[in-house]
Design a protein around this motif. Structure first.
Motif, PDB file in Angstrom:
ATOM      1  N   TYR A  96      34.339  47.443  43.587  1.00 12.81           N
ATOM      2  CA  TYR A  96      35.088  46.207  43.790  1.00 12.81           C
ATOM      3  C   TYR A  96      36.323  46.477  44.644  1.00 12.81           C
ATOM      4  O   TYR A  96      36.927  47.542  44.543  1.00 12.81           O
ATOM      5  CB  TYR A  96      35.567  45.639  42.447  1.00 12.81           C
ATOM      6  CG  TYR A  96      34.478  45.406  41.447  1.00 12.81           C
ATOM      7  CD1 TYR A  96      33.867  44.170  41.338  1.00 12.81           C
ATOM      8  CD2 TYR A  96      34.058  46.418  40.594  1.00 12.81           C
ATOM      9  CE1 TYR A  96      32.854  43.951  40.413  1.00 12.81           C
ATOM     10  CE2 TYR A  96      33.043  46.206  39.672  1.00 12.81           C
ATOM     11  CZ  TYR A  96      32.452  44.970  39.590  1.00 12.81           C
ATOM     12  OH  TYR A  96      31.448  44.762  38.677  1.00 12.81           O
ATOM     13  N   ILE A  97      36.705  45.487  45.434  1.00 10.19           N
ATOM     14  CA  ILE A  97      37.970  45.519  46.168  1.00 10.19           C
ATOM     15  C   ILE A  97      38.842  44.398  45.631  1.00 10.19           C
ATOM     16  O   ILE A  97      38.430  43.232  45.626  1.00 10.19           O
ATOM     17  CB  ILE A  97      37.761  45.347  47.690  1.00 10.19           C
ATOM     18  CG1 ILE A  97      36.907  46.485  48.267  1.00 10.19           C
ATOM     19  CG2 ILE A  97      39.104  45.233  48.422  1.00 10.19           C
ATOM     20  CD1 ILE A  97      37.555  47.851  48.265  1.00 10.19           C
ATOM     21  N   ASN A  98      40.032  44.744  45.170  1.00 12.12           N
ATOM     22  CA  ASN A  98      41.003  43.796  44.608  1.00 12.12           C
ATOM     23  C   ASN A  98      40.380  42.880  43.545  1.00 12.12           C
ATOM     24  O   ASN A  98      40.408  41.650  43.662  1.00 12.12           O
ATOM     25  CB  ASN A  98      41.667  42.980  45.722  1.00 12.12           C
ATOM     26  CG  ASN A  98      42.518  43.861  46.611  1.00 12.12           C
ATOM     27  OD1 ASN A  98      43.234  44.722  46.132  1.00 12.12           O
ATOM     28  ND2 ASN A  98      42.418  43.654  47.913  1.00 12.12           N
ATOM     29  N   PRO A  99      39.824  43.477  42.488  1.00 10.07           N
ATOM     30  CA  PRO A  99      39.203  42.662  41.434  1.00 10.07           C
ATOM     31  C   PRO A  99      40.252  41.840  40.682  1.00 10.07           C
ATOM     32  O   PRO A  99      41.413  42.249  40.592  1.00 10.07           O
ATOM     33  CB  PRO A  99      38.574  43.705  40.515  1.00 10.07           C
ATOM     34  CG  PRO A  99      39.394  44.931  40.718  1.00 10.07           C
ATOM     35  CD  PRO A  99      39.808  44.906  42.168  1.00 10.07           C
ATOM     36  N   PRO A 100      39.844  40.695  40.131  1.00  7.83           N
ATOM     37  CA  PRO A 100      40.783  39.860  39.385  1.00  7.83           C
ATOM     38  C   PRO A 100      41.241  40.489  38.067  1.00  7.83           C
ATOM     39  O   PRO A 100      42.305  40.151  37.563  1.00  7.83           O
ATOM     40  CB  PRO A 100      40.017  38.569  39.136  1.00  7.83           C
ATOM     41  CG  PRO A 100      38.587  38.895  39.353  1.00  7.83           C
ATOM     42  CD  PRO A 100      38.531  40.063  40.276  1.00  7.83           C
ATOM     43  N   THR A 101      40.448  41.418  37.508  1.00  9.00           N
ATOM     44  CA  THR A 101      40.864  42.144  36.304  1.00  9.00           C
ATOM     45  C   THR A 101      40.653  43.628  36.542  1.00  9.00           C
ATOM     46  O   THR A 101      39.932  44.031  37.457  1.00  9.00           O
ATOM     47  CB  THR A 101      40.061  41.727  35.053  1.00  9.00           C
ATOM     48  OG1 THR A 101      38.778  42.362  35.092  1.00  9.00           O
ATOM     49  CG2 THR A 101      39.907  40.225  34.941  1.00  9.00           C
ATOM     50  N   ASN A 102      41.260  44.444  35.728  1.00  6.68           N
ATOM     51  CA  ASN A 102      41.063  45.892  35.784  1.00  6.68           C
ATOM     52  C   ASN A 102      40.221  46.368  34.613  1.00  6.68           C
ATOM     53  O   ASN A 102      40.383  47.475  34.130  1.00  6.68           O
ATOM     54  CB  ASN A 102      42.414  46.617  35.782  1.00  6.68           C
ATOM     55  CG  ASN A 102      43.184  46.373  37.055  1.00  6.68           C
ATOM     56  OD1 ASN A 102      42.619  46.021  38.076  1.00  6.68           O
ATOM     57  ND2 ASN A 102      44.485  46.544  36.995  1.00  6.68           N
ATOM     58  N   VAL A 103      39.309  45.513  34.178  1.00  6.29           N
ATOM     59  CA  VAL A 103      38.440  45.813  33.048  1.00  6.29           C
ATOM     60  C   VAL A 103      36.989  45.757  33.511  1.00  6.29           C
ATOM     61  O   VAL A 103      36.568  44.767  34.112  1.00  6.29           O
ATOM     62  CB  VAL A 103      38.658  44.795  31.905  1.00  6.29           C
ATOM     63  CG1 VAL A 103      37.701  45.054  30.761  1.00  6.29           C
ATOM     64  CG2 VAL A 103      40.104  44.833  31.428  1.00  6.29           C
ATOM     65  N   CYS A 104      36.248  46.816  33.238  1.00  8.60           N
ATOM     66  CA  CYS A 104      34.821  46.818  33.546  1.00  8.60           C
ATOM     67  C   CYS A 104      34.080  46.114  32.420  1.00  8.60           C
ATOM     68  O   CYS A 104      34.251  46.457  31.251  1.00  8.60           O
ATOM     69  CB  CYS A 104      34.302  48.244  33.673  1.00  8.60           C
ATOM     70  SG  CYS A 104      34.892  49.098  35.128  1.00  8.60           S
ATOM     71  N   THR A 105      33.270  45.149  32.794  1.00 10.68           N
ATOM     72  CA  THR A 105      32.443  44.453  31.820  1.00 10.68           C
ATOM     73  C   THR A 105      30.980  44.689  32.172  1.00 10.68           C
ATOM     74  O   THR A 105      30.662  45.193  33.243  1.00 10.68           O
ATOM     75  CB  THR A 105      32.752  42.943  31.799  1.00 10.68           C
ATOM     76  OG1 THR A 105      32.567  42.414  33.115  1.00 10.68           O
ATOM     77  CG2 THR A 105      34.188  42.683  31.352  1.00 10.68           C
TER      78      THR A 105
END
Length: 128
Positions: free
Chosen positions: A39-48
């Motif tokens: 991901y580039i600049n994801p809205p969260t820093n949590v992997c789901t």
């Protein structure tokens, strides 16, 4: 999960056109499952998990799998082309979510892929 930051200049081209595409080249070893995602600049820093991916809008693709005995221990370069609209001037983030064989993520899903990353290079356009 891997989360890293990088800085781009103020004149980086931020566009959805093919001509302004960016490319991330990243070397990976040991990627045996289909769902390890970048991901580039994801809205969260949590992997789901893949089926409930909260960061899907920032996905640039999956790491290529190398699941046969010979390839699983070799370094492979993943060449991922994406629209530069995901980039921004200043600080950016790249995130790699490590998942299990069925796309699950997090400490409770068990048997996450065991990968190693190195040598990431981002190619992008700037305005004249």
């Amino acid at each position: 999960m891997y989360l890293g930051s990088f800085t781009l200049p103020n004149n980086v081209v931020v566009s959805g056109t093919v001509a302004a595409s960016a490319v991330l080249d990243i070397e990976v070893a040991g990627s045996e499952y289909n769902f390890n995602e970048v991901y580039i600049n994801p809205p969260t820093n949590v992997c789901t998990s893949n089926d409930t991916d909260a960061n899907q809008a920032a996905s640039i693709g999956f790491l290529g799998e190398h699941d046969d005995a010979g390839m699983s221990v070799e370094w492979a370069t993943n060449h991922i082309v994406f629209g530069s609209s995901l980039l921004k001037p200043g600080t950016n983030q790249v995130m790699v979510c490590i998942r299990n064989v069925s796309g699950g993520a997090g400490s409770g899903v068990g048997n996450l892929d065991n990968i190693t990353l190195r040598g990431a290079v981002l190619h992008y356009h700037t305005t004249p």
